[in-house]
Enzyme design. Structure first.
Site, short mmCIF file in Angstrom:
data_model
loop_
_atom_site.label_atom_id
_atom_site.label_comp_id
_atom_site.label_asym_id
_atom_site.label_seq_id
_atom_site.Cartn_x
_atom_site.Cartn_y
_atom_site.Cartn_z
N GLU A 72 -28.24 -61.69 94.02
CA GLU A 72 -27.65 -60.84 95.11
C GLU A 72 -28.01 -61.17 96.48
O GLU A 72 -27.22 -60.88 97.54
CB GLU A 72 -27.48 -59.23 94.82
CG GLU A 72 -28.64 -58.76 95.05
CD GLU A 72 -29.47 -58.36 93.63
OE1 GLU A 72 -29.54 -58.99 92.57
OE2 GLU A 72 -30.42 -57.56 93.84
N ASP A 104 -22.14 -62.57 88.06
CA ASP A 104 -22.07 -61.09 87.54
C ASP A 104 -22.28 -61.54 86.20
O ASP A 104 -21.37 -62.15 85.46
CB ASP A 104 -20.97 -60.57 87.87
CG ASP A 104 -20.88 -59.27 87.11
OD1 ASP A 104 -21.73 -58.79 86.35
OD2 ASP A 104 -19.46 -58.71 87.03
N ASN A 153 -19.97 -58.11 81.35
CA ASN A 153 -19.51 -57.66 80.06
C ASN A 153 -17.60 -58.07 79.92
O ASN A 153 -17.43 -58.02 81.19
CB ASN A 153 -19.46 -56.31 79.92
CG ASN A 153 -19.07 -55.54 78.36
OD1 ASN A 153 -18.00 -55.76 78.09
ND2 ASN A 153 -20.13 -55.34 77.62
N GLN A 173 -28.29 -56.17 84.86
CA GLN A 173 -27.68 -56.87 86.16
C GLN A 173 -26.25 -56.64 86.64
O GLN A 173 -26.06 -56.27 87.68
CB GLN A 173 -27.84 -58.45 85.95
CG GLN A 173 -27.62 -59.32 87.08
CD GLN A 173 -26.42 -60.13 87.11
OE1 GLN A 173 -25.37 -59.94 86.63
NE2 GLN A 173 -26.39 -61.04 88.19
N GLU A 174 -25.27 -56.68 85.74
CA GLU A 174 -23.96 -56.09 86.08
C GLU A 174 -23.97 -54.91 86.64
O GLU A 174 -23.24 -54.32 87.76
CB GLU A 174 -23.04 -56.33 84.93
CG GLU A 174 -21.74 -55.98 85.58
CD GLU A 174 -20.47 -56.38 84.38
OE1 GLU A 174 -20.61 -56.11 83.32
OE2 GLU A 174 -19.41 -57.00 84.87
N GLU A 175 -24.45 -53.77 85.82
CA GLU A 175 -24.32 -52.50 86.33
C GLU A 175 -25.11 -52.22 87.69
O GLU A 175 -24.57 -51.32 88.44
CB GLU A 175 -25.11 -51.54 85.12
CG GLU A 175 -23.99 -51.54 83.89
CD GLU A 175 -24.58 -52.65 83.04
OE1 GLU A 175 -25.37 -53.41 83.16
OE2 GLU A 175 -24.09 -52.72 81.69
N TYR A 201 -35.52 -51.99 87.33
CA TYR A 201 -34.51 -52.74 86.48
C TYR A 201 -34.15 -51.97 85.23
O TYR A 201 -35.39 -51.34 84.90
CB TYR A 201 -34.71 -53.84 86.28
CG TYR A 201 -33.73 -55.05 85.74
CD1 TYR A 201 -32.80 -55.76 86.64
CD2 TYR A 201 -33.70 -55.22 84.71
CE1 TYR A 201 -31.73 -56.53 86.39
CE2 TYR A 201 -32.71 -56.15 83.82
CZ TYR A 201 -31.76 -56.92 84.96
OH TYR A 201 -30.76 -57.70 84.65
N TRP A 260 -28.40 -65.87 82.26
CA TRP A 260 -26.99 -65.46 81.89
C TRP A 260 -26.87 -65.07 80.29
O TRP A 260 -27.08 -65.97 79.50
CB TRP A 260 -25.74 -66.51 82.29
CG TRP A 260 -24.35 -66.28 81.90
CD1 TRP A 260 -23.91 -65.05 82.28
CD2 TRP A 260 -23.33 -67.07 81.24
NE1 TRP A 260 -22.45 -65.20 81.86
CE2 TRP A 260 -22.25 -66.44 81.07
CE3 TRP A 260 -23.57 -68.37 80.88
CZ2 TRP A 260 -21.13 -67.04 80.68
CZ3 TRP A 260 -22.44 -69.15 80.04
CH2 TRP A 260 -21.31 -68.35 80.20
N CYS A 316 -28.64 -63.64 78.71
CA CYS A 316 -30.15 -63.64 77.79
C CYS A 316 -30.79 -62.17 77.78
O CYS A 316 -31.90 -62.19 77.27
CB CYS A 316 -31.03 -64.59 78.59
SG CYS A 316 -30.35 -66.27 78.69
N ALA A 367 -29.33 -58.19 76.83
CA ALA A 367 -28.88 -57.44 75.67
C ALA A 367 -28.08 -58.56 74.67
O ALA A 367 -28.12 -58.25 73.71
CB ALA A 367 -27.85 -56.46 76.36
#
Ligand SMILES: *[C@@H]1O[C@H](CO)[C@@H](O)[C@H](O)[C@H]1NC(C)=O
Ligand SMILES: *[C@@H]1O[C@H](CO)[C@@H](O)[C@H](O)[C@H]1NC(C)=O
Ligand SMILES: *[C@@H]1O[C@H](CO)[C@@H](O)[C@H](O)[C@H]1NC(C)=O
Ligand SMILES: *[C@@H]1O[C@H](CO)[C@@H](O)[C@H](O)[C@H]1NC(C)=O
Ligand SMILES: *[C@@H]1O[C@H](CO)[C@@H](O)[C@H](O)[C@H]1NC(C)=O
Ligand SMILES: *[C@@H]1O[C@H](CO)[C@@H](O)[C@H](O)[C@H]1NC(C)=O
Ligand SMILES: *[C@@H]1O[C@H](CO)[C@@H](O)[C@H](O)[C@H]1NC(C)=O
Ligand SMILES: *[C@@H]1O[C@H](CO)[C@@H](O)[C@H](O)[C@H]1NC(C)=O
Length: 707
Positions: free
Chosen positions: A320, A329, A332, A346-348, A387, A464, A466, A468
């Site tokens: 970012e 991003d 999901n 990361q996304e959240e 995180y 990416w 890697c 969940a």
């Protein structure tokens, strides 16, 4: 358009300048003297000396596949001191547009005094509920339930209560309810004025864009804050919006109030405070890209050499903060993932520090394997540390990204959902093709297939899929390198403190370059590796072995090896030692000017990545949050609700009644105060000390100083 021409010319000019340099990086790779990055310098990823020298994206132009919700003045230039005016338009209450809570056709049944029910405009109920005084989280919850009566017994607002009753000092809570909340309410109730033209849904199989002003987004998000969007709360598989993310914030309020959920709420409150204090004047574009299977690359046939691709690998900075690059991003397929639930990876995190991104969840249908979404202009409002479960809001962030010729912050976020290893095997011919195609669809946004040179700016990515999703960094990095080579976009890879991975990536890359391996050859090697059924940790040693076997010949033989796993491990050691000794392609012919690059190494002391310990949070993995139990839910459906849904369906063709039980437990029987009771019962394992720290943090946030 004039501005557009300038942008296009820039691309050509830059390509011209850079052709030479990237052609020879194959042999004379550049290495920094510092420890944190290796490979090509960032200037070769930007296509310019500075991040903002990279070409801009095409300007916002209304068209049949681009809905622009604000008015663009005839000279094409937005004012710099005030938000653009809304575009005038007719409300559309149909399957192709967002059903707005303020639509005339959004109706809601309310009990009448004869024991039956009558229909009222939902917006009027919303206005009524929000115009009453709201002094605490209990009253806020009750206001939200006034137009979500169906959920009276189910929505407990646990996280919301905990934030305002336990995590904040009393006067901070009061300040929120006295000052900030009335502003958020005003913003929400201004929706009919601010958003007049219909918002198209970004449906599957379409290339389609929507541009909104930041002010319009703020109003839509304020509505999500008060959970006003109709039809968006159903958990049923066949509901109208089953293939869309959730947008009403109730699922976040409902989440068991762990610390990271509270911290996400702080980010959101901070965002509202900022936009209410000073309305942002820019705009944001959301674009869905869908490439039919027949137009996807033939990976095995690709003759593009990896050597032409500039690669920068950094272990010390974050995506970012990769100014000017297209930032990944790790999405999901339901955009936002668990942002409105427990997810905090990361996304959240990106979505809560840049809340404007969340409005994508209002209109973006679940992504297919051949689809990607690009969001240009999403502003960042918050700092953070940690995180996953250690995530914490860390104060305000002032976004300094300049605006482009259309008034968007020059921040491009590319949402790509990686394969969920387990659902499909990452290391299988289908799995490889799936992720290659997905990455390519994203990376080739706004590229010129005629252009033989590089497309700028490059991609800023990392591990990416890697976390969940269980992907392997060694494989995912190679797949992304291939997709970047194929779409001719340079790549900056951020390993999040993992300097071993950084070195592995750069070593493999240098070997591929040395042997002039093409994308097609590497693809075949990967297929071969997957067929060998070796542990994925063997990938790099396998590749090195294959390249080494072949070092003397000019073309790569694709012969099969029967390497056993045990052998693999043996050769791993051997090859690694060998690699460490070989200076190979990294001759330092071109020395980087460190001073000129030092600004890229922004202060990252507030980052504390634990990439490897990402919370395996169920919410982040789940396709879509579903923490309410369907069985329970249908049992509570009252006659009134059934009536309501039938009516809500109006001109829709869906039949939602099948799943309903016919029990008549009317809401009057349910007890509104149950929620508060439950919230009180929640076990608090926080020590007083921790509470103090949290309070102090939030004191800064809610400090009455103007921000
Ligand atoms: C990472 O960046 C920070 C701040 O820019 C710097 O202090 C630190 O030395 C860097 N770490 C490495 C390993 O270069
Ligand atoms: C909030 O408003 C109430 C009533 O108007 C007032 O008594 C209280 O002092 C205010 N609190 C803060 C922190 O502004
Ligand atoms: C979307 O645009 C790309 C070109 O950028 C094109 O190849 C593709 O066919 C388009 N998709 C659809 C569904 O029209
Ligand atoms: C590398 O491979 C490409 C594609 O096969 C070829 O065009 C190019 O000449 C090769 N370059 C070298 C230096 O071998
Ligand atoms: C940085 O780069 C510019 C342009 O390449 C050059 O003119 C300048 O001298 C460099 N700065 C330093 C401190 O070397
Ligand atoms: C849902 O609730 C029903 C009844 O309360 C229970 O039997 C079932 O196991 C629950 N299912 C899940 C997935 O929690
Ligand atoms: C469903 O409702 C019936 C009667 O309305 C009640 O007896 C039963 O316990 C309820 N079941 C659940 C799982 O709540
Ligand atoms: C509702 O809750 C209150 C207080 O918790 C209790 O006294 C009352 O009996 C409850 N009413 C019903 C209908 O359960």
């Amino acid at each position: 358009m004039f501005v557009f021409c300038v942008c296009v010319k820039n691309v050509k000019a830059i390509n011209h300048c850079f052709k030479k340099s990237y052609l020879h990086i194959g042999r004379k790779l550049i290495m920094s003297h510092s420890n944190d990055w290796k490979g090509a310098p960032l200037s070769m990823i930007y296509g310019s000396e500075t991040p903002w020298g990279a070409p801009e994206f095409p300007p916002v132009q209304p068209g049949h596949n681009h809905a622009v919700l604000y008015h663009i003045p005839s000279n094409g230039v937005l004012a710099e001191d005030r938000p653009p005016k809304p575009q005038i338009g007719q409300d559309r209450w149909d399957q192709h547009h967002v059903r707005l809570p303020c639509s005339k056709q959004s109706l809601y049944p309310v009990p009448d005094n004869k024991g039956g029910s009558r229909l009222r405009k939902r917006w009027a109920i919303i206005e009524n509920a929000l115009k009453r005084p709201i002094q605490n989280s209990e009253e806020l919850a009750n206001a939200i339930l006034a137009y979500n009566t169906k959920f009276k017994s189910r929505w407990k607002f646990r996280a919301l209560h905990r934030l305002f009753n336990e995590c904040l000092e009393e006067d901070e809570s009061q300040y929120f309810f006295n000052v900030t909340l009335p502003d958020i309410i005003k913003l929400a109730l201004d929706l009919p004025t601010l958003v007049q033209a219909p918002i198209p849904l970004l449906k599957q199989h379409k290339n389609i864009s929507v541009s909104l002003s930041q002010q319009q987004i703020a109003s839509l998000l304020a509505n999500a804050f008060f959970c006003t969007f109709p039809r968006r709360n159903s958990m049923k598989q066949d509901s109208e919006y089953a293939s869309y993310p959730f947008i009403n914030f109730n699922s976040l309020y409902e989440a068991s109030p762990s610390d990271d959920v509270i911290e996400k709420l702080k980010c959101i409150c901070h965002y509202f405070r900022r936009v209410c204090t000073k309305v942002p004047v820019g705009v944001v574009t959301f674009t869905r890209r869908s490439v039919p299977p027949r137009s996807l690359p033939q990976w095995a046939e690709s003759t593009l050499p990896i050597a032409t691709l500039p690669l920068h690998v950094d272990s010390n900075n974050t995506i970012e903060e990769a100014d000017g690059l297209i930032q990944l991003d790790f999405a999901n397929k339901y955009l936002g993932g668990g942002v409105l639930g427990h997810g905090c990876v990361q996304e959240e995190i990106r979505f809560v520090i840049c809340p404007e991104l969340m409005v994508s969840m209002l209109f973006t249908e679940v992504l297919r394997p051949n689809e990607a979404v690009m969001i240009i202009g999403g502003e960042r409002y918050s700092r953070y540390v940690g995180y996953g479960h250690t995530f914490e809001w860390a104060g305000e962030w002032r976004d300094t990204a300049p605006r482009d010729c259309s008034g968007r912050r020059r921040v491009a976020l590319l949402a790509l959902d990686a394969l969920q290893n387990g659902e499909q095997r990452e290391c299988s011919p289908q799995g490889l093709a799936r992720d290659l195609n997905k990455a390519w669809v994203g990376f080739s946004f706004n590229t010129d297939s005629e252009n033989e040179g590089m497309n700028f700016p490059g991609i800023a990515t990392g591990n990416w899929g890697c976390g969940a999703f269980g992907g392997t960094p060694q494989l995912k990095s190679l797949l992304q390198i291939m997709a970047c080579a194929q779409s001719r976009r340079p790549i900056a890879y951020y390993t999040f403190k993992d300097s071993k991975l950084r070195d592995e990536i750069i070593n493999i890359y240098s070997q591929l370059v040395k042997h002039n391996v093409t994308v097609g050859q590497l693809y075949k090697l990967l297929v071969q590796f997957c067929n060998e059924n070796l542990p994925s940790s063997c990938l790099n040693s396998f590749l090195l072995q294959m390249l080494k076997d072949d070092a003397s010949s000019t073309t790569l033989k694709m012969e099969s090896t029967n390497t056993e796993a045990a052998e693999c491990l043996k050769i791993t050691d051997m090859l690694e030692n060998e690699l460490l000794d070989s200076p190979d392609v990294f001759s330092v012919d071109i020395t980087m000017d460190e001073d000129n690059n030092s600004k890229e190494h922004l202060d990252s002391s507030n980052k504390n990545f634990e990439q490897k310990e990402q919370t395996q949070d169920k919410m982040a993995e789940d396709n879509k949050m579903a923490d309410t139990n369907l069985t329970e839910q249908s049992n509570q459906t009252s006659r009134l609700f059934q009536e309501m849904e039938k009516l809500d369906e109006g001109n829709g063709s869906l039949n939602l009644n099948s799943a309903h039980s016919l029990s008549f437990g009317f809401m009057a029987e349910t007890n509104c105060s149950d929620g508060a009771m439950d919230a009180d019962k929640i076990q608090m394992d926080m020590s007083e000390g921790v509470k103090k720290i949290i309070s102090r943090k939030i004191t800064d946030y809610f400090s009455k100083k103007l921000i």
